[in-house]
Design a protein around this motif. Sequence first.
Motif, PDB file in Angstrom:
ATOM      1  N   SER A  13       0.867  -1.187   0.000  1.00 17.81           N
ATOM      2  CA  SER A  13       0.000   0.000   0.000  1.00 17.81           C
ATOM      3  C   SER A  13       0.901   1.233   0.000  1.00 17.81           C
ATOM      4  N   ILE A  14       0.562   2.199  -0.824  1.00 21.23           N
ATOM      5  CA  ILE A  14       1.349   3.434  -0.905  1.00 21.23           C
ATOM      6  C   ILE A  14       0.892   4.385   0.203  1.00 21.23           C
ATOM      7  N   ALA A  15       1.873   4.931   0.911  1.00 21.69           N
ATOM      8  CA  ALA A  15       1.589   5.880   1.988  1.00 21.69           C
ATOM      9  C   ALA A  15       2.127   7.260   1.623  1.00 21.69           C
ATOM     10  N   ALA A  16       1.315   8.283   1.884  1.00 17.14           N
ATOM     11  CA  ALA A  16       1.761   9.677   1.753  1.00 17.14           C
ATOM     12  C   ALA A  16       2.206  10.168   3.127  1.00 17.14           C
ATOM     13  N   PHE A  17       3.189  11.061   3.120  1.00 15.27           N
ATOM     14  CA  PHE A  17       3.783  11.519   4.378  1.00 15.27           C
ATOM     15  C   PHE A  17       3.646  13.027   4.510  1.00 15.27           C
ATOM     16  N   GLY A  18       3.383  13.473   5.728  1.00 15.73           N
ATOM     17  CA  GLY A  18       3.312  14.910   5.989  1.00 15.73           C
ATOM     18  C   GLY A  18       3.378  15.177   7.481  1.00 15.73           C
ATOM     19  N   SER A  19       3.033  16.401   7.859  1.00 13.75           N
ATOM     20  CA  SER A  19       3.113  16.792   9.267  1.00 13.75           C
ATOM     21  C   SER A  19       1.739  17.234   9.765  1.00 13.75           C
ATOM     22  N   THR A  20       1.656  17.422  11.071  1.00 12.35           N
ATOM     23  CA  THR A  20       0.436  18.018  11.626  1.00 12.35           C
ATOM     24  C   THR A  20       0.272  19.419  11.039  1.00 12.35           C
ATOM     25  N   HIS A  21      -0.936  19.934  11.091  1.00 14.67           N
ATOM     26  CA  HIS A  21      -1.198  21.225  10.428  1.00 14.67           C
ATOM     27  C   HIS A  21      -0.497  22.387  11.153  1.00 14.67           C
ATOM     28  N   ASN A  22      -0.303  23.441  10.408  1.00 12.54           N
ATOM     29  CA  ASN A  22       0.321  24.650  10.947  1.00 12.54           C
ATOM     30  C   ASN A  22      -0.527  25.202  12.093  1.00 12.54           C
ATOM     31  N   HIS A  23       0.151  25.633  13.159  1.00 11.27           N
ATOM     32  CA  HIS A  23      -0.594  26.059  14.350  1.00 11.27           C
ATOM     33  C   HIS A  23      -1.340  27.378  14.137  1.00 11.27           C
ATOM     34  N   ARG A  24      -1.097  28.052  13.012  1.00 15.12           N
ATOM     35  CA  ARG A  24      -1.793  29.317  12.745  1.00 15.12           C
ATOM     36  C   ARG A  24      -3.081  29.126  11.939  1.00 15.12           C
ATOM     37  N   VAL A  25      -3.321  27.881  11.454  1.00 17.54           N
ATOM     38  CA  VAL A  25      -4.532  27.630  10.668  1.00 17.54           C
ATOM     39  C   VAL A  25      -5.235  26.396  11.234  1.00 17.54           C
ATOM     40  N   THR A  26      -6.349  26.037  10.614  1.00 21.46           N
ATOM     41  CA  THR A  26      -7.079  24.844  11.032  1.00 21.46           C
ATOM     42  C   THR A  26      -6.681  23.666  10.146  1.00 21.46           C
ATOM     43  N   ALA A  27      -7.040  22.474  10.573  1.00 21.77           N
ATOM     44  CA  ALA A  27      -6.733  21.282   9.779  1.00 21.77           C
ATOM     45  C   ALA A  27      -7.401  21.363   8.410  1.00 21.77           C
ATOM     46  N   GLU A  28      -8.640  21.844   8.367  1.00 19.30           N
ATOM     47  CA  GLU A  28      -9.393  21.892   7.107  1.00 19.30           C
ATOM     48  C   GLU A  28      -8.807  22.874   6.100  1.00 19.30           C
ATOM     49  N   THR A  29      -8.072  23.892   6.564  1.00 17.81           N
ATOM     50  CA  THR A  29      -7.531  24.904   5.646  1.00 17.81           C
ATOM     51  C   THR A  29      -6.029  24.778   5.441  1.00 17.81           C
ATOM     52  N   ASP A  30      -5.433  23.771   6.028  1.00 21.90           N
ATOM     53  CA  ASP A  30      -3.977  23.620   5.933  1.00 21.90           C
ATOM     54  C   ASP A  30      -3.594  23.044   4.567  1.00 21.90           C
ATOM     55  N   PRO A  31      -2.723  23.711   3.797  1.00 22.93           N
ATOM     56  CA  PRO A  31      -2.363  23.222   2.453  1.00 22.93           C
ATOM     57  C   PRO A  31      -1.597  21.897   2.484  1.00 22.93           C
ATOM     58  N   LEU A  75      -2.044  19.340   4.618  1.00 23.66           N
ATOM     59  CA  LEU A  75      -3.013  18.255   4.762  1.00 23.66           C
ATOM     60  C   LEU A  75      -3.851  18.080   3.504  1.00 23.66           C
ATOM     61  N   LYS A  76      -4.164  19.185   2.829  1.00 25.41           N
ATOM     62  CA  LYS A  76      -4.915  19.104   1.575  1.00 25.41           C
ATOM     63  C   LYS A  76      -4.110  18.340   0.522  1.00 25.41           C
ATOM     64  N   ALA A  77      -2.797  18.595   0.465  1.00 28.67           N
ATOM     65  CA  ALA A  77      -1.946  17.888  -0.494  1.00 28.67           C
ATOM     66  C   ALA A  77      -1.925  16.388  -0.210  1.00 28.67           C
ATOM     67  N   LEU A  78      -1.955  16.023   1.066  1.00 29.35           N
ATOM     68  CA  LEU A  78      -2.009  14.606   1.424  1.00 29.35           C
ATOM     69  C   LEU A  78      -3.298  13.976   0.914  1.00 29.35           C
ATOM     70  N   VAL A  79      -4.414  14.644   1.138  1.00 28.65           N
ATOM     71  CA  VAL A  79      -5.710  14.127   0.674  1.00 28.65           C
ATOM     72  C   VAL A  79      -5.731  14.027  -0.844  1.00 28.65           C
ATOM     73  N   ASP A  80      -5.189  15.036  -1.525  1.00 31.97           N
ATOM     74  CA  ASP A  80      -5.184  15.068  -2.986  1.00 31.97           C
ATOM     75  C   ASP A  80      -4.230  14.045  -3.604  1.00 31.97           C
ATOM     76  N   SER A  81      -3.326  13.482  -2.811  1.00 30.94           N
ATOM     77  CA  SER A  81      -2.324  12.539  -3.348  1.00 30.94           C
ATOM     78  C   SER A  81      -2.955  11.274  -3.898  1.00 30.94           C
ATOM     79  N   GLY A  82      -4.134  10.912  -3.396  1.00 35.58           N
ATOM     80  CA  GLY A  82      -4.786   9.685  -3.849  1.00 35.58           C
ATOM     81  C   GLY A  82      -4.259   8.433  -3.178  1.00 35.58           C
ATOM     82  N   ALA A  83      -3.331   8.575  -2.248  1.00 33.29           N
ATOM     83  CA  ALA A  83      -2.786   7.408  -1.542  1.00 33.29           C
ATOM     84  C   ALA A  83      -3.835   6.839  -0.597  1.00 33.29           C
ATOM     85  N   PRO A  84      -3.836   5.531  -0.411  1.00 35.42           N
ATOM     86  CA  PRO A  84      -4.813   4.931   0.512  1.00 35.42           C
ATOM     87  C   PRO A  84      -4.402   5.031   1.976  1.00 35.42           C
TER      88      PRO A  84
END
Length: 542
Positions: free
Chosen positions: A69-87, A89-98
Motif C-alpha cells: 500500500s502506498i503511503a503519503a507523508f506529511g506533518s500536523t497542520h500549521n498552528h496558525r490555521v485549522t486542519a481543514e484549511t492547511d495546504p 493536509l490538503k496535499a495529502l488528501v489530494d495525493s490519492g494514496a490509501p
Amino acid sequence: MRRVLCYDTTLRDGTQAEDISLTTEDKLRIALKLDELGLAYIEGGWPGSNPTDKRFFQEIQNYHLKYASIAAFGSTHNHRVTAETDPNLKALVDSGAPVVTIFGKSWDIHVTEALGTTLPRNLELVGDSLAYLRQHFREVFFDAEHFFDGYKANPDYALSVLRRAKEAGADVLVLCDTNGGTLPVEFRAIMSAVAAALPEARFGIHTHNDSGVAVANSLEAVELGAVQVQGTVNGYGERCGNANLCTIIPSLILKCGIDCLPEGKLPLLTPTAHFVSEMVNQQPPSNQPYVGDGAFAHKGGVHVSAVVKNPLTYEHVTPESVGNARRVLLSDLSGQSNILYKAREFGFELDKNDPFVLELLTTIKEREALGYEYTAAEASYELLLNRVLGRARSYFTVTRYRVLDDNVYESDEPLTEATVMIKVGGRVKHTASTGRGPINALDKAIRKALRGFYPRLAEMRLLDFKVRVLSGTVEDEQCGRGVCGTASHVRVLVESGDTAKRWVTVGVSHNVIEASFQAMEDAINYKLFSDDKEKLTKALKG
C-alpha cells in the motif's frame, strides 16, 4: 505465526541521505521492486513539499501493486490555521494514496522552540490533524517524532501526545528515535513503560542509526509487541541512516520466527538491495549483513576447510535463503581448501595432493605479496588457474608497446599516441592509435591489431577503472629507503563487459601504464577464453 508489517521509507527518509537524489522515474522503479519483494507499505514521499513527490503519487496510480500500500507523508497542520484549511493536509488528501502517515512533536522542547507554540496547542494540532485525515484515508499512522528523547525529558507530556493521537483515530502509534541516540537498555525500559500505559494501543517503531543500534532497537521493539517496523533499504537515511530493513527482515523471519514477507519472497532480498543501490548510485557496503557481497565470503584457509565440510561452521544462515551466494576468496591467507573450492567453481575437480594445487597456491601467494588482488579480480584468477593447469590457449603475444604524450599547451589536452607490436599465430601486427589518454590509446591500438583475428572483441567494453597506490617500503633515489608514494607499486583493477556478462582483471607495477596494460591484456584474454568456452559448450550440447 505472528506477523509484523514492514513499512519502507526509502523513497522519503532514504533520499535525505547525503549524495542521494531520485527522479520520479527512479522512485517508480524502486516502488515496483519493493512491491515485488512483498513489503506491506511503501512511503512515496511528501506530496506537499516538492513537485517530484507530487508527480510520483499521480504516476503510481497507473500501476497495480500486488502487495504494498502506498503511503503519503506529511506533518500536523500549521498552528496558525485549522486542519481543514492547511495546504499540507490538503496535499495529502489530494495525493490519492490509501494510507497516510503524519508526524507530530512529542518532545516539549520541539513544541516550544521549533514550532513556537504551547504544549496544549500542540495536542490540538495532533488531534485535529488526525481526525481530519481519518475521514479521507483507509489507514492513518502517527509518527511521534523524537519520542524517546521527549519521554526522557517529560514522560507525562510525551504520553499525552500518544493518547491524543489514539483518541483521534490513529491506527498505529509509531515511536520515533529521531536522533538515534537511545541505547537498547533504556529503549527497552521506555517501550515497556509506554506499552503498560497504553495497553490497547498498536505500536510501530522508527529508529535512526546515530548510535549504531537502529536494527537492535527495532528488533527489541518487535519483541515488546510492535506491529509495524519502519526502515529503509540498505539503511539509507539522513546523517548515519535509518534502520536497515535488509537486516531486520531476515532477522525477524529466520531468527525470530516472525512473518513479515509473503511466502517465498525472502530470496529476493539481496537482488532488491542491489537494485536499489544501483538506482541511488551508491556502492553497497560489502560487509552489510545478509545482503552484502562479503556476507558469506570466506578467506582464511581454516574457515574454507570447515565450510566445505559443513557450512554451519562459519555461516549463521544459508546464503540462498536471502538470495545471496557463498564466495571463497583467494589471497596470501589461502589454503588448499580455497584452491580446491575455486577450481570446482570453474569446473575442475582437483585432488588436494595434486602438484598443480601446490603450484597454484605458491603462485597466488607470491603474486599477492607483490600487490595482486584476486579477491576482486576473479577473471584474472580463472586465467591463472587455467594457465597453471596448461589449459589456457595463447591467443596473442604483445612483443612491444610504446606510449607517447605530446602536450601542446595552447590546446585543450595532450595528444596521446600508442604503438603496439602483437604476434598472433606467427603473424606480427604493428599498429598505432591516438586516444584520450594512454589507457584509451593502448586499448584502441590493441583492438586494431586483433580485430581481424577476433571480430567478437567489438562486443567488449571497458566499464570501470580503479587505481590504488600500494603503501610499502621502496628504494628511490630522491626518497631513499622508505615510503615514497610516487615510487610505490600501483594496482589497477579493470572491469570489462560484453553483451552477456562483466568481469574484473588486475595488473600491478611501479608503472601505472604497465599495470593498466597487464589488466587490459588479461581482460581481452578472458573475453576470448570465455568465447571459446561458450563455443565448446554449444558444440557438446549439439
